[in-house]
Motif scaffolding. Structure first.
Motif, PDB file in Angstrom:
ATOM      1  N   THR A 123       0.845  -1.267   0.035  1.00 47.51           N
ATOM      2  CA  THR A 123       0.134   0.097   0.153  1.00 47.51           C
ATOM      3  C   THR A 123       0.789   1.349   0.252  1.00 47.51           C
ATOM      4  OG1 THR A 123      -0.011   0.024   2.627  1.00 47.51           O
ATOM      5  CG2 THR A 123      -1.999  -1.260   1.361  1.00 47.51           C
TER       6      THR A 123
ATOM      7  N   SER B  89      -5.215  -6.456  -1.153  1.00 46.33           N
ATOM      8  CA  SER B  89      -4.923  -7.167  -2.508  1.00 46.33           C
ATOM      9  C   SER B  89      -3.398  -7.491  -2.472  1.00 46.33           C
ATOM     10  CB  SER B  89      -5.391  -6.062  -3.701  1.00 46.33           C
ATOM     11  OG  SER B  89      -4.414  -5.032  -3.592  1.00 46.33           O
TER      12      SER B  89
ATOM     13  N   ALA C 169      -0.653  -4.196  -6.054  1.00 41.54           N
ATOM     14  CA  ALA C 169      -1.266  -2.564  -6.103  1.00 41.54           C
ATOM     15  C   ALA C 169      -0.357  -1.829  -7.070  1.00 41.54           C
ATOM     16  CB  ALA C 169      -1.299  -2.075  -5.016  1.00 41.54           C
ATOM     17  N   THR C 170      -0.893  -0.899  -7.912  1.00 34.79           N
ATOM     18  CA  THR C 170      -0.088  -0.228  -8.632  1.00 34.79           C
ATOM     19  C   THR C 170       0.194   1.374  -7.747  1.00 34.79           C
ATOM     20  OG1 THR C 170      -1.960   0.752  -9.774  1.00 34.79           O
ATOM     21  CG2 THR C 170      -0.687  -0.976 -10.990  1.00 34.79           C
ATOM     22  N   LYS C 171       0.974   2.053  -8.379  1.00 33.69           N
ATOM     23  CA  LYS C 171       1.220   3.462  -7.635  1.00 33.69           C
ATOM     24  C   LYS C 171      -0.234   4.212  -7.599  1.00 33.69           C
ATOM     25  CE  LYS C 171       4.310   7.155  -7.993  1.00 33.69           C
ATOM     26  NZ  LYS C 171       5.638   7.796  -8.924  1.00 33.69           N
ATOM     27  N   GLU C 172      -0.901   4.020  -8.630  1.00 36.50           N
ATOM     28  CA  GLU C 172      -2.142   4.761  -8.704  1.00 36.50           C
ATOM     29  C   GLU C 172      -3.205   4.127  -7.798  1.00 36.50           C
ATOM     30  OE1 GLU C 172      -0.728   3.593 -11.651  1.00 36.50           O
ATOM     31  OE2 GLU C 172       0.500   5.552 -11.683  1.00 36.50           O
ATOM     32  N   ASN C 173      -3.490   2.939  -7.776  1.00 40.69           N
ATOM     33  CA  ASN C 173      -4.465   2.538  -6.904  1.00 40.69           C
ATOM     34  C   ASN C 173      -4.061   1.914  -5.585  1.00 40.69           C
ATOM     35  OD1 ASN C 173      -3.429  -0.074  -7.389  1.00 40.69           O
ATOM     36  ND2 ASN C 173      -5.097  -0.824  -8.542  1.00 40.69           N
ATOM     37  N   ALA C 174      -2.946   2.276  -5.089  1.00 40.20           N
ATOM     38  CA  ALA C 174      -2.295   1.661  -3.787  1.00 40.20           C
ATOM     39  C   ALA C 174      -3.157   2.220  -2.756  1.00 40.20           C
ATOM     40  CB  ALA C 174      -0.901   2.013  -3.718  1.00 40.20           C
TER      41      ALA C 174
ATOM     42  N   ASP D 192      -6.139   3.092  -2.399  1.00 34.04           N
ATOM     43  CA  ASP D 192      -7.578   2.739  -2.423  1.00 34.04           C
ATOM     44  C   ASP D 192      -7.903   1.514  -1.360  1.00 34.04           C
ATOM     45  OD1 ASP D 192      -8.056   4.432  -4.537  1.00 34.04           O
ATOM     46  OD2 ASP D 192      -8.154   2.809  -5.982  1.00 34.04           O
ATOM     47  N   ASN D 193      -6.754   0.884  -0.962  1.00 36.08           N
ATOM     48  CA  ASN D 193      -6.788   0.013  -0.043  1.00 36.08           C
ATOM     49  C   ASN D 193      -6.817   0.466   1.493  1.00 36.08           C
ATOM     50  OD1 ASN D 193      -6.371  -2.374  -1.726  1.00 36.08           O
ATOM     51  ND2 ASN D 193      -4.378  -1.898  -1.942  1.00 36.08           N
TER      52      ASN D 193
END
Length: 80
Positions: free
Chosen positions: A10, A64, A67-72, A74-75
């Motif tokens: 994350t 998850s 996680a990519t840099k963009e959606n990290a 969101d966790n």
């Protein structure tokens, strides 16, 4: 998922070894209790990181493996 791996994925902490050392030093707590790196993170847990000047509190929203840099971000949700 292990706490140290969750912190790395994350991007709350940049490296897993740093996350592991912070857990060993007692700087990471989950739900008000000091947690070890092997703690199994669950949705709804509140993680508090006491590194640096300002402590950081985050609630786990999802887990998850990747996680990519963009959606990290969101966790988790930052708690003021």
């Amino acid at each position: 998922m292990r706490l140290d791996k969750y912190l790395k994925i994350t991007r709350l902490i940049k490296r897993r070894t740093v996350a592991n050392e912070a857990c060993d030093a007692g700087k990471i707590s989950v739900n008000g209790k000091i947690a070890r790196a092997s703690y199994d993170v669950k949705v709804g847990d509140v993680i508090e990181i006491n590194m640096g000047v300002k402590p950081l509190k985050a609630e786990v929203l999802s887990i998850s493996e990747y996680a990519t840099k963009e959606n990290a971000a969101d966790n988790y949700r930052i708690i003021p």
